[in-house]
Design a protein around this motif. Structure first.
Motif, mmCIF file in Angstrom:
data_model
loop_
_atom_site.group_PDB
_atom_site.id
_atom_site.type_symbol
_atom_site.label_atom_id
_atom_site.label_comp_id
_atom_site.label_asym_id
_atom_site.label_seq_id
_atom_site.Cartn_x
_atom_site.Cartn_y
_atom_site.Cartn_z
ATOM 1 N N TRP A 1 39.332 51.528 45.678
ATOM 2 C CA TRP A 1 39.905 50.694 44.619
ATOM 3 C C TRP A 1 39.734 49.207 44.908
ATOM 4 O O TRP A 1 39.229 48.439 44.084
ATOM 5 C CB TRP A 1 41.381 51.052 44.449
ATOM 6 C CG TRP A 1 42.114 50.226 43.431
ATOM 7 C CD1 TRP A 1 41.597 49.682 42.287
ATOM 8 C CD2 TRP A 1 43.480 49.827 43.471
ATOM 9 N NE1 TRP A 1 42.573 48.983 41.603
ATOM 10 C CE2 TRP A 1 43.746 49.067 42.309
ATOM 11 C CE3 TRP A 1 44.519 50.067 44.363
ATOM 12 C CZ2 TRP A 1 44.997 48.521 42.039
ATOM 13 C CZ3 TRP A 1 45.770 49.536 44.094
ATOM 14 C CH2 TRP A 1 46.000 48.776 42.939
ATOM 15 N N LEU A 2 40.146 48.783 46.109
ATOM 16 C CA LEU A 2 40.189 47.357 46.407
ATOM 17 C C LEU A 2 38.810 46.771 46.712
ATOM 18 O O LEU A 2 38.564 45.597 46.416
ATOM 19 C CB LEU A 2 41.142 47.101 47.577
ATOM 20 C CG LEU A 2 42.608 47.492 47.327
ATOM 21 C CD1 LEU A 2 43.454 47.226 48.567
ATOM 22 C CD2 LEU A 2 43.176 46.743 46.128
ATOM 23 N N ILE A 3 37.928 47.561 47.305
ATOM 24 C CA ILE A 3 36.579 47.055 47.582
ATOM 25 C C ILE A 3 35.813 46.830 46.281
ATOM 26 O O ILE A 3 35.174 45.799 46.077
ATOM 27 C CB ILE A 3 35.800 48.020 48.500
ATOM 28 C CG1 ILE A 3 36.398 48.008 49.906
ATOM 29 C CG2 ILE A 3 34.314 47.629 48.567
ATOM 30 C CD1 ILE A 3 35.817 49.069 50.820
ATOM 31 N N ASN A 4 35.907 47.817 45.376
ATOM 32 C CA ASN A 4 35.107 47.777 44.148
ATOM 33 C C ASN A 4 35.856 47.217 42.946
ATOM 34 O O ASN A 4 35.235 46.901 41.928
ATOM 35 C CB ASN A 4 34.601 49.192 43.830
ATOM 36 C CG ASN A 4 33.763 49.766 44.954
ATOM 37 O OD1 ASN A 4 32.739 49.202 45.322
ATOM 38 N ND2 ASN A 4 34.197 50.885 45.515
ATOM 39 N N GLY A 5 37.196 47.128 43.022
ATOM 40 C CA GLY A 5 37.987 46.605 41.918
ATOM 41 C C GLY A 5 38.275 47.658 40.863
ATOM 42 O O GLY A 5 37.758 48.775 40.894
ATOM 43 N N GLY A 6 39.129 47.315 39.929
ATOM 44 C CA GLY A 6 39.513 48.224 38.862
ATOM 45 C C GLY A 6 41.004 48.189 38.630
ATOM 46 O O GLY A 6 41.783 47.690 39.461
ATOM 47 N N LEU A 7 41.441 48.679 37.458
ATOM 48 C CA LEU A 7 42.866 48.720 37.102
ATOM 49 C C LEU A 7 43.499 47.323 37.211
ATOM 50 O O LEU A 7 44.628 47.161 37.703
ATOM 51 C CB LEU A 7 43.628 49.715 37.994
ATOM 52 C CG LEU A 7 43.152 51.176 37.933
ATOM 53 C CD1 LEU A 7 43.946 52.031 38.918
ATOM 54 C CD2 LEU A 7 43.279 51.733 36.527
ATOM 55 N N GLY A 8 42.765 46.332 36.737
ATOM 56 C CA GLY A 8 43.288 44.975 36.728
ATOM 57 C C GLY A 8 43.115 44.201 38.010
ATOM 58 O O GLY A 8 43.565 43.059 38.122
ATOM 59 N N VAL A 9 42.463 44.814 39.019
ATOM 60 C CA VAL A 9 42.241 44.146 40.303
ATOM 61 C C VAL A 9 40.765 43.809 40.434
ATOM 62 O O VAL A 9 39.903 44.672 40.221
ATOM 63 C CB VAL A 9 42.681 45.044 41.484
ATOM 64 C CG1 VAL A 9 42.340 44.381 42.817
ATOM 65 C CG2 VAL A 9 44.179 45.318 41.402
ATOM 66 N N ASP A 10 40.460 42.569 40.762
ATOM 67 C CA ASP A 10 39.073 42.160 40.957
ATOM 68 C C ASP A 10 38.508 42.786 42.232
ATOM 69 O O ASP A 10 39.250 43.054 43.194
ATOM 70 C CB ASP A 10 38.961 40.638 41.065
ATOM 71 C CG ASP A 10 39.325 39.949 39.758
ATOM 72 O OD1 ASP A 10 39.144 40.585 38.694
ATOM 73 O OD2 ASP A 10 39.802 38.792 39.807
ATOM 74 N N ALA A 11 37.203 43.018 42.254
ATOM 75 C CA ALA A 11 36.541 43.538 43.457
ATOM 76 C C ALA A 11 36.729 42.556 44.611
ATOM 77 O O ALA A 11 36.454 41.367 44.489
ATOM 78 C CB ALA A 11 35.058 43.759 43.176
ATOM 79 N N MET A 12 37.213 43.070 45.751
ATOM 80 C CA MET A 12 37.526 42.203 46.890
ATOM 81 C C MET A 12 36.530 42.340 48.037
ATOM 82 O O MET A 12 36.605 41.588 49.013
ATOM 83 C CB MET A 12 38.946 42.509 47.390
ATOM 84 C CG MET A 12 40.025 42.288 46.342
ATOM 85 S SD MET A 12 41.662 42.857 46.868
ATOM 86 C CE MET A 12 42.021 41.743 48.208
ATOM 87 N N GLY A 13 35.636 43.325 47.972
ATOM 88 C CA GLY A 13 34.628 43.492 49.016
ATOM 89 C C GLY A 13 35.247 43.796 50.372
ATOM 90 O O GLY A 13 36.137 44.641 50.501
ATOM 91 N N VAL A 14 34.778 43.083 51.395
ATOM 92 C CA VAL A 14 35.250 43.302 52.770
ATOM 93 C C VAL A 14 36.757 43.077 52.887
ATOM 94 O O VAL A 14 37.465 43.816 53.587
ATOM 95 C CB VAL A 14 34.484 42.376 53.741
ATOM 96 C CG1 VAL A 14 35.106 42.417 55.133
ATOM 97 C CG2 VAL A 14 33.017 42.780 53.806
ATOM 98 N N LEU A 15 37.281 42.083 52.187
ATOM 99 C CA LEU A 15 38.713 41.806 52.239
ATOM 100 C C LEU A 15 39.526 42.958 51.642
ATOM 101 O O LEU A 15 40.651 43.233 52.088
ATOM 102 C CB LEU A 15 39.013 40.509 51.488
ATOM 103 C CG LEU A 15 40.374 39.864 51.746
ATOM 104 C CD1 LEU A 15 40.563 39.556 53.224
ATOM 105 C CD2 LEU A 15 40.529 38.588 50.927
ATOM 106 N N GLY A 16 38.976 43.654 50.667
ATOM 107 C CA GLY A 16 39.639 44.826 50.095
ATOM 108 C C GLY A 16 39.798 45.935 51.116
ATOM 109 O O GLY A 16 40.837 46.610 51.174
#
Length: 458
Positions: A170-185
């Motif tokens: 979810w956090l690396i690629n983004g979705g559900l209102g969250v931008d893709a965060m990459g390594v920080l995700g």
């Protein structure tokens, strides 16, 4: 053997899942390129140094837990847990604070790529504080394992890993209102999963009023000087040994990183693959430590010696079979990295063959060190072997091979195994000496000094 398998499979499964989690972090940022893979790999390696030092402390808890269980003094484990949490927290907090100040400089030792330094430093700023949660988890896990209770840690770890993987995606690629965060995700996914894991294990043990769960954090035992001395004398060689070893693995990573971003990416990929092989047998090494420790606690030295010999033979042989299976499935192993540069992938496949076969030696060393010698508190000798094999032989030879002889990565990795071969010889002779056959639950440990064939008490 039946008892060994019963203890080993949950620990092995848990260890495999943790290793696969490390692989998933790499795989899920793999589509972002070599730099993302190198950033996560380097950040994990720096964390690994600190985590292994804490594991040395937790291993001491496991050793004492097994021996106190064998001696019928389970209630004493509570005070050991409280003291270990205090020691671990006091040791970890300064490291976490220093990460925020000098994190970029530490990362810069391993690579000259500015984008890798930036991403890896941000990754560390999020994940390093989460090691406080890991400290709580591994201390309680080792205490439970010492009692032979291995299924609860496995189930809770599985839940935490599944949460981590879902959050990674979810956090690396983004979705559900969250931008893709990459390594920080990937970093935030790790932080959240580790915190939930600590909450889960505390809640479960408190809910059932488990026999090793401290009813009070502060009690009379906390101020007993003799118990502090006993615990510190046991764990300081383990923490230093584990720390020096983990620093050595980081030194290897620095060498590979300075060879180039491609080499760093390859070895970042190899680390979890090698860990997968080792993890499969880690449960049996832990089972060996539990069974040997419990026998030593009740002074059944002959059976402890018999168990140790059996595990030392079975471990490397079993790992060789697993290595052969993984090599036969090599095309599947590298399938997620099909979009990599062909030259990088070719180097990775060559190194994979070497690592798969060399793991057998590492498993022997792990079995004798973790499963046998440390179970009897023979920690100072293990520390000397780890330090001398790695820092006096392995790292200097690897450095010379990489920068003076300028060998290709394959030959540099091969030379690193000079350390493992040397250590295997030293561990073998130390195990045969049987100085580790000791009961640590008494003030003056009973020790087997004899050298006769059957391990009789002298």
């Amino acid at each position: 053997m039946k008892q060994s398998v019963k203890l080993a499979w949950p620990i092995s499964l848990q260890s495999i899942l943790v290793t696969m989690l490390g692989m998933s972090d790499i795989m899920m940022v793999g589509h972002l390129g070599d730099q993302a893979v190198a950033s996560v790999g380097l950040g994990n390696r720096i964390q690994f140094v600190v985590l292994i030092i804490l594991t040395g402390l937790a291993s001491g808890v496991g050793v004492l837990s097994a021996q106190y269980f064998g001696a019928g003094r389970v209630n004493s484990i509570k005070s050991i847990i409280v003291k270990s949490l205090i020691i671990g927290t006091v040791s970890l907090l300064p490291v976490v604070l220093l990460t925020f100040v000098y994190g970029d400089r530490v990362v810069g030792l391993g690579t000259q790529d500015s984008s890798v330094i930036k991403a890896s430093t941000e990754y560390l700023w999020v994940t390093m504080p989460s090691l406080l949660f890991v400290l709580v988890v591994i201390i309680f896990e080792n205490a439970l394992r010492g009692l032979g209770q291995v299924k609860l840690p496995m189930l809770l770890s599985t839940a935490a890993i599944l949460i981590n993987i879902a959050l990674n995606y979810w956090l690396i690629n983004g979705g559900l209102g969250v931008d893709a965060m990459g390594v920080l995700g990937a970093a935030w996914a790790t932080f959240i999963a580790r915190s939930l894991h600590a909450v889960l294990i505390i809640y479960c043990l408190a809910k059932v009023d488990h026999e090793v769960f401290p009813n009070r954090f502060i009690n009379d035992d906390l101020f007993k000087k003799q118990q502090w001395i006993q615990l510190i004398k046991l764990v300081w060689p383990m923490m230093i040994s584990f720390g020096v070893w983990s620093l050595g693995t980081f030194a290897y990573q620095l060498i590979f990183g300075r060879m180039g971003t491609q080499e760093l990416a390859v070895m970042s990929l190899m680390a979890p693959l090698e860990g997968l092989l080792i993890s499969f047998y880690f449960g049996f090494a832990s089972a060996c430590s539990i069974l040997v420790g419990q026998r030593l606690g009740r002074e059944d030295f002959f059976e402890a010696w018999s168990i140790a010999k059996g595990f030392a033979v079975i471990g490397p042989a079993f790992t060789l079979v697993l290595a052969a299976i993984m090599l036969s499935l090599q095309s599947l192993v590298f399938m997620p990295y099909a979009n990599w540069d062909p030259a990088t992938l070719d180097v990775a496949q060559q190194v994979f063959v070497l690592i798969a076969l060399g793991t057998c030696i590492k498993v022997f060393n792990m079995t004798v060190s973790v499963g046998v010698l440390r179970a009897g508190g023979d920690n100072k000798y293990c520390m000397l072997i780890d330090v001398s094999g790695m820092w006096l032989l392995g790292i200097p030879l690897t450095f010379v091979a990489a920068f003076y002889w300028q060998f290709a990565l394959y030959w540099v990795v091969l030379i690193t195994y000079s350390e493992e071969v040397t250590k295997s010889i030293l561990f073998f002779y130390r195990m045969r000496a049987r100085h580790w056959l000791r009961n640590l639950t008494v003030k003056e440990p009973v020790e087997i000094a004899g050298q006769d064939k059957w391990g009789q008490v002298h």
